[in-house]
Design a protein around this motif. Structure first.
Motif, PDB file in Angstrom:
ATOM      1  N   GLY A  58      36.333  50.251  36.256  1.00 41.09           N
ATOM      2  CA  GLY A  58      37.033  51.045  37.258  1.00 41.09           C
ATOM      3  C   GLY A  58      37.040  50.426  38.640  1.00 41.09           C
ATOM      4  N   LEU A  59      36.183  49.468  38.902  1.00 39.74           N
ATOM      5  CA  LEU A  59      36.124  48.818  40.212  1.00 39.74           C
ATOM      6  C   LEU A  59      37.195  47.754  40.387  1.00 39.74           C
ATOM      7  CD1 LEU A  59      32.273  48.282  40.454  1.00 39.74           C
ATOM      8  CD2 LEU A  59      33.622  50.087  41.520  1.00 39.74           C
ATOM      9  N   LEU A  60      37.749  47.262  39.299  1.00 40.17           N
ATOM     10  CA  LEU A  60      38.699  46.156  39.357  1.00 40.17           C
ATOM     11  C   LEU A  60      40.136  46.664  39.477  1.00 40.17           C
ATOM     12  CD1 LEU A  60      37.084  43.906  36.622  1.00 40.17           C
ATOM     13  CD2 LEU A  60      36.794  43.771  39.100  1.00 40.17           C
ATOM     14  N   MET A  61      40.411  47.341  40.580  1.00 40.84           N
ATOM     15  CA  MET A  61      41.731  47.889  40.845  1.00 40.84           C
ATOM     16  C   MET A  61      42.437  47.028  41.887  1.00 40.84           C
ATOM     17  SD  MET A  61      41.791  50.486  38.871  1.00 40.84           S
ATOM     18  CE  MET A  61      43.269  51.263  39.429  1.00 40.84           C
ATOM     19  N   PRO A  62      43.773  46.902  41.801  1.00 39.27           N
ATOM     20  CA  PRO A  62      44.508  46.122  42.809  1.00 39.27           C
ATOM     21  C   PRO A  62      44.299  46.675  44.221  1.00 39.27           C
ATOM     22  CG  PRO A  62      45.910  46.633  40.947  1.00 39.27           C
ATOM     23  CD  PRO A  62      44.652  47.412  40.762  1.00 39.27           C
ATOM     24  N   PHE A  63      44.222  45.791  45.179  1.00 33.86           N
ATOM     25  CA  PHE A  63      44.103  46.083  46.611  1.00 33.86           C
ATOM     26  C   PHE A  63      42.822  46.822  46.979  1.00 33.86           C
ATOM     27  CE2 PHE A  63      48.657  45.906  45.637  1.00 33.86           C
ATOM     28  CZ  PHE A  63      48.973  44.774  46.364  1.00 33.86           C
ATOM     29  N   SER A  64      41.802  46.709  46.170  1.00 33.66           N
ATOM     30  CA  SER A  64      40.521  47.290  46.544  1.00 33.66           C
ATOM     31  C   SER A  64      39.619  46.176  47.066  1.00 33.66           C
ATOM     32  CB  SER A  64      39.860  48.001  45.364  1.00 33.66           C
ATOM     33  OG  SER A  64      39.625  47.104  44.311  1.00 33.66           O
ATOM     34  N   ALA A  65      38.882  46.474  48.119  1.00 32.66           N
ATOM     35  CA  ALA A  65      37.981  45.476  48.706  1.00 32.66           C
ATOM     36  C   ALA A  65      36.730  45.379  47.842  1.00 32.66           C
ATOM     37  CB  ALA A  65      37.610  45.874  50.117  1.00 32.66           C
ATOM     38  N   LEU A  66      36.396  44.167  47.451  1.00 36.24           N
ATOM     39  CA  LEU A  66      35.216  43.922  46.625  1.00 36.24           C
ATOM     40  C   LEU A  66      34.380  42.826  47.256  1.00 36.24           C
ATOM     41  CD1 LEU A  66      36.866  43.708  43.088  1.00 36.24           C
ATOM     42  CD2 LEU A  66      35.613  45.639  44.037  1.00 36.24           C
ATOM     43  N   LYS A  67      33.100  42.880  47.020  1.00 39.75           N
ATOM     44  CA  LYS A  67      32.224  41.777  47.402  1.00 39.75           C
ATOM     45  C   LYS A  67      31.930  41.022  46.109  1.00 39.75           C
ATOM     46  CE  LYS A  67      28.010  40.645  49.804  1.00 39.75           C
ATOM     47  NZ  LYS A  67      26.859  41.172  50.545  1.00 39.75           N
ATOM     48  N   LEU A  68      32.486  39.833  45.983  1.00 43.33           N
ATOM     49  CA  LEU A  68      32.374  39.041  44.761  1.00 43.33           C
ATOM     50  C   LEU A  68      31.551  37.796  45.000  1.00 43.33           C
ATOM     51  CD1 LEU A  68      36.109  39.114  43.649  1.00 43.33           C
ATOM     52  CD2 LEU A  68      34.265  40.516  42.766  1.00 43.33           C
ATOM     53  N   SER A  69      30.889  37.349  43.967  1.00 43.83           N
ATOM     54  CA  SER A  69      30.257  36.047  43.991  1.00 43.83           C
ATOM     55  C   SER A  69      30.647  35.336  42.704  1.00 43.83           C
ATOM     56  CB  SER A  69      28.734  36.170  44.095  1.00 43.83           C
ATOM     57  OG  SER A  69      28.231  36.851  42.980  1.00 43.83           O
ATOM     58  N   TYR A  70      30.756  34.039  42.773  1.00 49.18           N
ATOM     59  CA  TYR A  70      31.148  33.283  41.594  1.00 49.18           C
ATOM     60  C   TYR A  70      30.574  31.888  41.625  1.00 49.18           C
ATOM     61  CZ  TYR A  70      34.740  30.854  44.311  1.00 49.18           C
ATOM     62  OH  TYR A  70      35.382  30.089  45.233  1.00 49.18           O
ATOM     63  N   VAL A  71      30.577  31.255  40.461  1.00 48.34           N
ATOM     64  CA  VAL A  71      30.110  29.884  40.315  1.00 48.34           C
ATOM     65  C   VAL A  71      31.309  29.037  39.919  1.00 48.34           C
ATOM     66  CG1 VAL A  71      28.579  28.354  39.060  1.00 48.34           C
ATOM     67  CG2 VAL A  71      27.826  30.656  39.627  1.00 48.34           C
ATOM     68  N   ALA A  72      31.586  27.990  40.644  1.00 53.25           N
ATOM     69  CA  ALA A  72      32.728  27.130  40.350  1.00 53.25           C
ATOM     70  C   ALA A  72      32.472  26.348  39.079  1.00 53.25           C
ATOM     71  CB  ALA A  72      32.992  26.185  41.510  1.00 53.25           C
ATOM     72  N   SER A  73      33.506  26.142  38.311  1.00 53.66           N
ATOM     73  CA  SER A  73      33.410  25.365  37.088  1.00 53.66           C
ATOM     74  C   SER A  73      33.178  23.893  37.427  1.00 53.66           C
ATOM     75  CB  SER A  73      34.703  25.517  36.288  1.00 53.66           C
ATOM     76  OG  SER A  73      34.677  24.681  35.170  1.00 53.66           O
ATOM     77  N   THR A  74      32.415  23.209  36.599  1.00 57.37           N
ATOM     78  CA  THR A  74      32.127  21.790  36.846  1.00 57.37           C
ATOM     79  C   THR A  74      33.076  20.871  36.097  1.00 57.37           C
ATOM     80  OG1 THR A  74      30.511  21.768  35.068  1.00 57.37           O
ATOM     81  CG2 THR A  74      29.702  22.238  37.277  1.00 57.37           C
ATOM     82  N   ASN A  75      34.099  21.419  35.487  1.00 55.81           N
ATOM     83  CA  ASN A  75      35.061  20.589  34.722  1.00 55.81           C
ATOM     84  C   ASN A  75      35.944  19.805  35.626  1.00 55.81           C
ATOM     85  OD1 ASN A  75      33.968  21.597  32.438  1.00 55.81           O
ATOM     86  ND2 ASN A  75      35.506  23.153  32.154  1.00 55.81           N
TER      87      ASN A  75
END
Length: 56
Positions: free
Chosen positions: A39-56
């Motif tokens: 339910g948090l993944l709605m368009p135009f909603s502000a989220l605090k995200l973290s991610y790890v970049a792919s090493t490919n």
């Protein structure tokens, strides 16, 4: 935010970020019936995200 189904329980997201522009993200497990984050993944909603970049 745009999303596409990926396998049985995951979703591929295109997320627009302030610092990095458009970033493709894999959200695992959000299509499960008891997912708490779906339910948090709605368009135009502000989220605090973290991610790890792919090493490919």
């Amino acid at each position: 935010m745009q999303h596409r189904p990926y396998r049985e329980t995951s979703v591929l997201l295109d997320v627009l970020t302030r610092d990095f522009g458009l970033v493709p993200i894999l959200a695992k497990g959000v299509r499960k019936p008891k997912s708490k984050t779906a339910g948090l993944l709605m368009p135009f909603s502000a989220l605090k995200l973290s991610y790890v970049a792919s090493t490919n």
